[in-house]
Design a protein around this motif. Sequence first.
Motif, short mmCIF file in Angstrom:
data_model
loop_
_atom_site.label_atom_id
_atom_site.label_comp_id
_atom_site.label_asym_id
_atom_site.label_seq_id
_atom_site.Cartn_x
_atom_site.Cartn_y
_atom_site.Cartn_z
N MET A 15 2.32 -10.87 2.38
CA MET A 15 1.16 -11.61 3.16
C MET A 15 0.95 -11.34 4.65
O MET A 15 -0.21 -11.48 5.26
N THR A 16 2.12 -11.07 5.34
CA THR A 16 1.70 -10.54 6.54
C THR A 16 1.02 -9.18 6.87
O THR A 16 0.02 -9.18 7.70
N ILE A 17 1.49 -8.35 5.95
CA ILE A 17 0.67 -7.01 5.93
C ILE A 17 -0.81 -7.26 5.69
O ILE A 17 -1.94 -6.95 6.50
N ARG A 41 -8.43 2.75 4.37
CA ARG A 41 -7.41 2.40 4.98
C ARG A 41 -7.10 1.08 4.44
O ARG A 41 -5.90 0.74 4.48
N LYS A 42 -7.94 0.13 4.40
CA LYS A 42 -7.72 -1.01 3.76
C LYS A 42 -7.06 -0.93 2.61
O LYS A 42 -6.03 -1.84 2.02
N ILE A 43 -7.67 -0.26 1.42
CA ILE A 43 -6.89 -0.14 0.22
C ILE A 43 -5.59 0.51 0.33
O ILE A 43 -4.74 -0.32 -0.40
N LEU A 95 -2.66 -1.70 -1.03
CA LEU A 95 -1.61 -1.15 -2.09
C LEU A 95 -0.17 -1.29 -1.69
O LEU A 95 0.76 -1.70 -2.58
N ILE A 96 0.13 -0.89 -0.33
CA ILE A 96 1.53 -1.36 0.07
C ILE A 96 1.96 -2.86 0.03
O ILE A 96 3.16 -3.19 -0.53
N ALA A 97 1.11 -3.68 0.32
CA ALA A 97 1.49 -5.20 0.16
C ALA A 97 1.58 -5.41 -1.20
O ALA A 97 2.60 -6.16 -1.70
N ALA A 98 0.72 -4.94 -2.19
CA ALA A 98 0.72 -5.00 -3.64
C ALA A 98 2.03 -4.70 -4.06
O ALA A 98 2.94 -5.19 -4.91
N PHE A 99 2.48 -3.33 -3.70
CA PHE A 99 3.72 -2.88 -4.27
C PHE A 99 5.04 -3.71 -3.61
O PHE A 99 5.82 -3.85 -4.38
N SER A 125 -0.26 -4.31 -12.42
CA SER A 125 -0.08 -5.55 -11.68
C SER A 125 -0.54 -5.27 -10.03
O SER A 125 -1.36 -6.09 -9.36
N MET A 126 -0.31 -4.22 -9.86
CA MET A 126 -0.96 -3.66 -8.19
C MET A 126 -2.37 -3.50 -8.28
O MET A 126 -2.88 -3.89 -7.41
#
Length: 260
Positions: free
Chosen positions: A2-4, A21-23, A27-31, A62-63
């Motif tokens: 959530m912070t990311i 860059r947003k994507i 993706l990092i947050a989703a991972f 899921s990601m």
Amino acid sequence: SMTIVFFVGLMDDVINLKWSRKIILELIAAFLAVFVAHVRITTFHGLFGVGQLPEWFSICFSMFVCVALVNSFNLLDGIDGLASGMAIFISAAFGFWIYRLGFFNYAILSLTLTGGLIPFFVFNVFGKKNKIFMGDCGSLLLGFLFSILAMKILCCEVSPNNALYMKSLPIVVMGVMIMPIIDTIRVFSYRIIRGKSPFSADRTHLHHVLLDLGLNHLQASVAIIVINITLALITFLLRDLNPELLLVILIAMSLTISMI
């Protein structure tokens, strides 16, 4: 996670991040949420004849769902009251649903969000002297939270003799958020057909069309939210229908309404 997502939205509001860059950051947050916290879709509940998913596919799918919903709500936030009004319904619906399933911590998260959004909606729509806006910071975070809540519901196995059992569970979950989803699919498809980037800005979203037809922000927002609630209720009433058939009905209804 959530912070990311929060800081991705904040940076986008301040310096206008490139979509690529947003994507990547999304993706990092989703991972982190899917792989580290193990909140992911593990089964299709019989949709297309598919039950339990292989772990690698479960993580990747899921990601994808997480990033797709994050951006759906980002695109929804185009007029006063629409994103917050839609989010009030979705968070309340998911909160009650998750409470019935016994995930009390997630129910508290969802219903607290509902409570926070109600005064936000009032000042966003009716505020004159004191007016507030959500920005990407808020809309991205809403989409991310709803993806987590949806996946938490979908990963819950309910026996057929339980009152909470739904034969078409994935479609009912989709129905709760159908207008943001279908509008994003429609607009992206329209842009691609015209040879444009799906992330390019234009005025083809449903709320823009309603404004061009003469509605004000509140009227357009209420119209879309009422349509979403109606479709969600219809999907819920048909919850024990064949999932593939219900999916076709839901997409056909939402697309027809959008095109009209």
